[in-house]
Every structure is written in structure tokens, then in C-alpha cells.
Design a protein around this motif. Structure first.
Motif, PDB file in Angstrom:
ATOM      1  N   ALA A   9     -15.795  12.146   4.345  1.00  0.00           N
ATOM      2  CA  ALA A   9     -15.904  13.535   3.914  1.00  0.00           C
ATOM      3  C   ALA A   9     -14.624  14.029   3.235  1.00  0.00           C
ATOM      4  O   ALA A   9     -14.632  15.072   2.585  1.00  0.00           O
ATOM      5  N   HIS A  10     -13.546  13.263   3.376  1.00  0.00           N
ATOM      6  CA  HIS A  10     -12.268  13.619   2.756  1.00  0.00           C
ATOM      7  C   HIS A  10     -11.870  12.595   1.693  1.00  0.00           C
ATOM      8  O   HIS A  10     -10.700  12.258   1.546  1.00  0.00           O
ATOM      9  N   ALA A  11     -12.863  12.078   0.994  1.00  0.00           N
ATOM     10  CA  ALA A  11     -12.681  11.278  -0.221  1.00  0.00           C
ATOM     11  C   ALA A  11     -12.297   9.818   0.001  1.00  0.00           C
ATOM     12  O   ALA A  11     -11.922   9.138  -0.958  1.00  0.00           O
ATOM     13  N   ALA A  12     -12.368   9.311   1.219  1.00  0.00           N
ATOM     14  CA  ALA A  12     -12.094   7.881   1.415  1.00  0.00           C
ATOM     15  C   ALA A  12     -13.108   7.067   0.619  1.00  0.00           C
ATOM     16  O   ALA A  12     -14.304   7.364   0.638  1.00  0.00           O
TER      17      ALA A  12
ATOM     18  N   PHE B 244      -0.988   9.304  -6.997  1.00  0.00           N
ATOM     19  CA  PHE B 244      -0.270   8.087  -7.397  1.00  0.00           C
ATOM     20  C   PHE B 244      -1.205   6.890  -7.483  1.00  0.00           C
ATOM     21  O   PHE B 244      -0.756   5.753  -7.555  1.00  0.00           O
ATOM     22  N   GLY B 245      -2.499   7.133  -7.419  1.00  0.00           N
ATOM     23  CA  GLY B 245      -3.487   6.055  -7.464  1.00  0.00           C
ATOM     24  C   GLY B 245      -4.078   5.801  -6.089  1.00  0.00           C
ATOM     25  O   GLY B 245      -3.763   6.488  -5.116  1.00  0.00           O
ATOM     26  N   GLU B 246      -4.947   4.802  -6.019  1.00  0.00           N
ATOM     27  CA  GLU B 246      -5.588   4.445  -4.738  1.00  0.00           C
ATOM     28  C   GLU B 246      -4.525   3.937  -3.774  1.00  0.00           C
ATOM     29  O   GLU B 246      -3.678   3.121  -4.142  1.00  0.00           O
ATOM     30  N   ARG B 247      -4.568   4.426  -2.547  1.00  0.00           N
ATOM     31  CA  ARG B 247      -3.623   4.000  -1.510  1.00  0.00           C
ATOM     32  C   ARG B 247      -4.394   3.624  -0.251  1.00  0.00           C
ATOM     33  O   ARG B 247      -5.349   4.286   0.125  1.00  0.00           O
TER      34      ARG B 247
ATOM     35  N   GLY C 232      -4.688  23.450   2.811  1.00  0.00           N
ATOM     36  CA  GLY C 232      -3.746  23.399   1.692  1.00  0.00           C
ATOM     37  C   GLY C 232      -2.293  23.304   2.110  1.00  0.00           C
ATOM     38  O   GLY C 232      -1.391  23.534   1.316  1.00  0.00           O
ATOM     39  N   LEU C 233      -2.046  22.954   3.370  1.00  0.00           N
ATOM     40  CA  LEU C 233      -0.672  22.842   3.863  1.00  0.00           C
ATOM     41  C   LEU C 233      -0.032  21.503   3.535  1.00  0.00           C
ATOM     42  O   LEU C 233       1.191  21.378   3.560  1.00  0.00           O
ATOM     43  N   ALA C 234      -0.861  20.490   3.262  1.00  0.00           N
ATOM     44  CA  ALA C 234      -0.341  19.152   2.979  1.00  0.00           C
ATOM     45  C   ALA C 234      -1.438  18.330   2.313  1.00  0.00           C
ATOM     46  O   ALA C 234      -2.619  18.690   2.380  1.00  0.00           O
ATOM     47  N   GLY C 235      -1.034  17.231   1.711  1.00  0.00           N
ATOM     48  CA  GLY C 235      -1.992  16.289   1.150  1.00  0.00           C
ATOM     49  C   GLY C 235      -2.212  15.137   2.114  1.00  0.00           C
ATOM     50  O   GLY C 235      -1.371  14.868   2.977  1.00  0.00           O
ATOM     51  N   LEU C 236      -3.349  14.440   1.986  1.00  0.00           N
ATOM     52  CA  LEU C 236      -3.647  13.335   2.891  1.00  0.00           C
ATOM     53  C   LEU C 236      -2.572  12.258   2.826  1.00  0.00           C
ATOM     54  O   LEU C 236      -2.114  11.776   3.851  1.00  0.00           O
ATOM     55  N   ASP C 237      -2.138  11.924   1.618  1.00  0.00           N
ATOM     56  CA  ASP C 237      -1.099  10.902   1.513  1.00  0.00           C
ATOM     57  C   ASP C 237       0.208  11.375   2.145  1.00  0.00           C
ATOM     58  O   ASP C 237       0.972  10.577   2.671  1.00  0.00           O
TER      59      ASP C 237
ATOM     60  N   MET D  60       1.575   9.265   5.343  1.00  0.00           N
ATOM     61  CA  MET D  60       2.557   8.359   4.751  1.00  0.00           C
ATOM     62  C   MET D  60       3.081   7.274   5.697  1.00  0.00           C
ATOM     63  O   MET D  60       3.215   6.127   5.296  1.00  0.00           O
ATOM     64  N   PRO D  61       3.395   7.573   6.956  1.00  0.00           N
ATOM     65  CA  PRO D  61       3.899   6.497   7.819  1.00  0.00           C
ATOM     66  C   PRO D  61       2.919   5.336   7.966  1.00  0.00           C
ATOM     67  O   PRO D  61       3.326   4.212   8.238  1.00  0.00           O
ATOM     68  N   TYR D  62       1.642   5.618   7.761  1.00  0.00           N
ATOM     69  CA  TYR D  62       0.597   4.616   7.964  1.00  0.00           C
ATOM     70  C   TYR D  62       0.105   4.012   6.645  1.00  0.00           C
ATOM     71  O   TYR D  62      -0.860   3.258   6.644  1.00  0.00           O
ATOM     72  N   MET D  63       0.789   4.358   5.533  1.00  0.00           N
ATOM     73  CA  MET D  63       0.428   3.807   4.236  1.00  0.00           C
ATOM     74  C   MET D  63       0.758   2.315   4.206  1.00  0.00           C
ATOM     75  O   MET D  63       1.839   1.893   4.631  1.00  0.00           O
ATOM     76  N   LEU D  64      -0.190   1.524   3.730  1.00  0.00           N
ATOM     77  CA  LEU D  64       0.018   0.078   3.620  1.00  0.00           C
ATOM     78  C   LEU D  64       0.816  -0.192   2.351  1.00  0.00           C
ATOM     79  O   LEU D  64       0.409   0.188   1.256  1.00  0.00           O
ATOM     80  N   VAL D  65       1.995  -0.831   2.513  1.00  0.00           N
ATOM     81  CA  VAL D  65       2.898  -0.969   1.384  1.00  0.00           C
ATOM     82  C   VAL D  65       3.380  -2.387   1.109  1.00  0.00           C
ATOM     83  O   VAL D  65       3.695  -2.715  -0.009  1.00  0.00           O
ATOM     84  N   ASP D  66       3.484  -3.210   2.093  1.00  0.00           N
ATOM     85  CA  ASP D  66       4.136  -4.506   1.898  1.00  0.00           C
ATOM     86  C   ASP D  66       3.348  -5.597   2.616  1.00  0.00           C
ATOM     87  O   ASP D  66       3.621  -5.896   3.771  1.00  0.00           O
ATOM     88  N   GLY D  67       2.377  -6.169   1.916  1.00  0.00           N
ATOM     89  CA  GLY D  67       1.599  -7.244   2.525  1.00  0.00           C
ATOM     90  C   GLY D  67       0.885  -6.838   3.796  1.00  0.00           C
ATOM     91  O   GLY D  67       0.821  -7.623   4.738  1.00  0.00           O
ATOM     92  N   GLY D  68       0.383  -5.602   3.851  1.00  0.00           N
ATOM     93  CA  GLY D  68      -0.339  -5.156   5.032  1.00  0.00           C
ATOM     94  C   GLY D  68       0.520  -4.439   6.052  1.00  0.00           C
ATOM     95  O   GLY D  68       0.009  -3.972   7.060  1.00  0.00           O
ATOM     96  N   ARG D  69       1.813  -4.348   5.810  1.00  0.00           N
ATOM     97  CA  ARG D  69       2.679  -3.588   6.722  1.00  0.00           C
ATOM     98  C   ARG D  69       2.649  -2.125   6.325  1.00  0.00           C
ATOM     99  O   ARG D  69       2.423  -1.777   5.179  1.00  0.00           O
TER     100      ARG D  69
END
Length: 143
Positions: free
Chosen positions: A25-28, A51-54, A107-112, A116-125
Motif C-alpha cells: 500500500a506504500h508503493a513497494a 534516487f531510484g529503486e532501493r 509528510g514528516l519523512a520519506g520511506l527511504d 535508511m539503516p535497513y537499506m541494502l547497500v553492499d552485497g546484501g548488507r
């Protein structure tokens, strides 16, 4: 004050489904649940951001919940089981996500931003895992 939801009887599979519904419901665009022995053990999802799909991984750390329950004298020992800790972990994760989505809806923040702490960035980390490993570098302000 005891751990939230410590007495829940709601199956982790049901809670994982509720979380999947909240995220869709929140665009996933992609939501995946991992399982161990037929029990949900983790959840990841993808959302479009400016910034694109995350990709993000929602932490559901059952062992941590079990330790916390065992350390809480107000919780009956009969509730301090792996099965119950799994129920509790998933309900707490659901409640936390619902609160984060309320910030986004208001409207207090964006999902990303909130995830952010849980964003996958480095080979699944996750970004948090990278931060924890290189915390000294971040504190020093170097790149």
C-alpha cells in the motif's frame, strides 16, 4: 514496562502478511519473506525512491526478543519460548513499521529516510551493518 505484544497469539505468517500488505500500500514493488522451518525469519522489500529503486531488509531478530523476554520478570516463564518470541518479534516489527508509515503519510519523512539503516547497500548488507563496521571512519569525518 514489559515488552510490547509479549502475550500475542497471532501467528508470524499472518503478521508477515499484514506487513506485506502495508508495504504494498506504500508503493513497494517487491516484497519477499524468508522462512526457516516453515516460520518467517526475515523480510525484504523494494520501493522506488527519488534516487531510484532501493532494497531494504526489515530486521526481525527473534533471538534478541527471546533474551529480552527471559530478562523481564513480569513475563511468565511459560511465555519465554522460541515460538512465542517469534510471534512477539513479528508483531513488534509490524507495529514499528506502522509507526514509520504514519510519519510518511503525515509528510514528516520519506520511506527511504526512515528506513535508511535497513537499506541494502553492499552485497546484501544493510547501511547499518556498514556503519557499525566502519564507525570509527564515520566519527572521524573521513570518507
Amino acid at each position: 514496562m514489559s515488552i510490547a505484544n509479549y502475550s500475542t497469539s497471532i501467528d508470524p505468517v499472518k503478521t508477515a502478511g499484514e506487513i506485506m500488505g502495508m508495504l504494498s500500500a506504500h508503493a513497494a514493488t517487491d516484497v519477499n519473506v524468508t522462512y526457516e522451518s516453515g516460520v518467517p525469519s526475515g523480510l525484504s522489500f523494494t520501493v522506488p525512491t527519488e534516487f531510484g529503486e532501493r532494497g531494504f531488509a526489515l530486521p526481525v531478530r527473534v533471538d534478541g526478543v527471546l533474551r529480552a523476554m527471559q530478562g523481564d520478570r513480569a513475563i511468565p516463564r511459560s511465555k519465554c519460548t522460541q515460538v512465542q518470541a517469534s510471534r512477539v518479534a513479528w508483531r513488534v516489527a509490524r507495529d514499528w513499521l506502522r509507526a514509520q508509515l504514519a510519519l510518511i503519510d503525515a509528510g514528516l519523512a520519506g520511506l527511504d529516510e526512515v528506513m535508511m539503516p535497513y537499506m541494502l547497500v553492499d552485497g546484501g548488507r544493510t547501511a547499518w551493518e556498514l556503519y557499525a563496521v566502519g564507525q570509527g571512519q564515520i566519527e572521524g569525518g573521513t570518507q
